[in-house]
Design a protein around this motif. Structure first.
Motif, PDB file in Angstrom:
ATOM      1  N   ASP A  17      74.401  59.761  41.331  1.00  0.00           N
ATOM      2  CA  ASP A  17      73.216  60.476  41.792  1.00  0.00           C
ATOM      3  C   ASP A  17      72.216  59.408  42.219  1.00  0.00           C
ATOM      4  O   ASP A  17      71.403  58.946  41.415  1.00  0.00           O
ATOM      5  N   GLY A  38      68.601  60.061  41.591  1.00  0.00           N
ATOM      6  CA  GLY A  38      68.288  59.855  40.179  1.00  0.00           C
ATOM      7  C   GLY A  38      68.180  58.376  39.830  1.00  0.00           C
ATOM      8  O   GLY A  38      67.262  57.957  39.125  1.00  0.00           O
ATOM      9  N   TRP A  39      69.118  57.585  40.318  1.00  0.00           N
ATOM     10  CA  TRP A  39      69.111  56.153  40.040  1.00  0.00           C
ATOM     11  C   TRP A  39      67.885  55.471  40.638  1.00  0.00           C
ATOM     12  O   TRP A  39      67.230  54.669  39.986  1.00  0.00           O
ATOM     13  N   ARG A  54      64.207  58.203  39.872  1.00  0.00           N
ATOM     14  CA  ARG A  54      63.863  58.537  38.480  1.00  0.00           C
ATOM     15  C   ARG A  54      64.364  57.500  37.481  1.00  0.00           C
ATOM     16  O   ARG A  54      64.043  57.575  36.304  1.00  0.00           O
ATOM     17  N   THR A  62      67.392  56.995  36.287  1.00  0.00           N
ATOM     18  CA  THR A  62      68.282  57.573  35.275  1.00  0.00           C
ATOM     19  C   THR A  62      69.403  56.633  34.847  1.00  0.00           C
ATOM     20  O   THR A  62      69.727  56.574  33.662  1.00  0.00           O
ATOM     21  N   ALA A  92      67.964  53.759  32.741  1.00  0.00           N
ATOM     22  CA  ALA A  92      67.453  54.329  31.477  1.00  0.00           C
ATOM     23  C   ALA A  92      68.612  54.636  30.529  1.00  0.00           C
ATOM     24  O   ALA A  92      68.525  54.358  29.326  1.00  0.00           O
ATOM     25  N   TRP A  93      69.690  55.201  31.070  1.00  0.00           N
ATOM     26  CA  TRP A  93      70.867  55.476  30.245  1.00  0.00           C
ATOM     27  C   TRP A  93      71.441  54.171  29.687  1.00  0.00           C
ATOM     28  O   TRP A  93      71.741  54.067  28.499  1.00  0.00           O
TER      29      TRP A  93
END
Length: 150
Positions: free
Chosen positions: A31, A34-35, A38, A40, A43-44
């Motif tokens: 995504d 998202g990367w 946001r 993501t 963050a993960w």
């Protein structure tokens, strides 16, 4: 070496191209919004690294990745694309194989306790080693067409 249907060098090219397609699939299913927007993915990874039982992983991630999450998101996503394209086309193949091996080993170490990911990273690293030492760029590659890495 006896083989069925293709020569040994051609089978190695199939292996190299398959590995490249695997990297392209890793890139394709991300995504990217998202990367990039946001954060993501990083963050993960930060959550995984923060809980890692090896201090060197926690410290390394905190020093190298966490201060520059947007840059690292672009590096990871575009590295997977570059690896895939390089291996599928056979362009700068030894560079792509070494870079892919390093990336897989980084993923392997980061997610050492996530058994769902370990098989993929271990197999991709193994294919990279085999393709590198067998010089899988000799057939069906831009490297061969351009006379690179003989």
């Amino acid at each position: 070496m006896q083989t069925i249907w293709l020569s040994g060098a051609e089978w190695l090219a199939v292996l190299r191209i398959g590995l490249g397609l695997w990297w392209l699939e890793s890139w394709r299913h991300k995504d990217r919004k998202g990367w990039f927007e946001r954060g993501t993915g990083i963050a993960w990874a930060a959550d995984v690294a923060g809980k890692h039982r090896w201090g060197v992983v926690r410290t390394g991630f905190r020093r190298v990745v966490e201060p520059r999450p947007k840059l690292m998101a672009y590096v990871v996503v575009h590295a997977e694309l570059a690896l895939g394209l390089g291996l599928v086309t056979g362009f700068l193949t030894p560079v792509a194989l070494v870079a892919g091996l390093v990336l897989n080993l980084l993923y392997l170490v980061l997610m050492i306790h996530d058994w769902a990911e370990q098989g993929q990273n271990a197999m991709m690293a193994l294919i990279s080693l085999v393709a590198l030492f067998a010089m899988a760029w000799q057939t069906w590659s831009l490297d061969a067409a351009l006379g690179l890495f003989r």
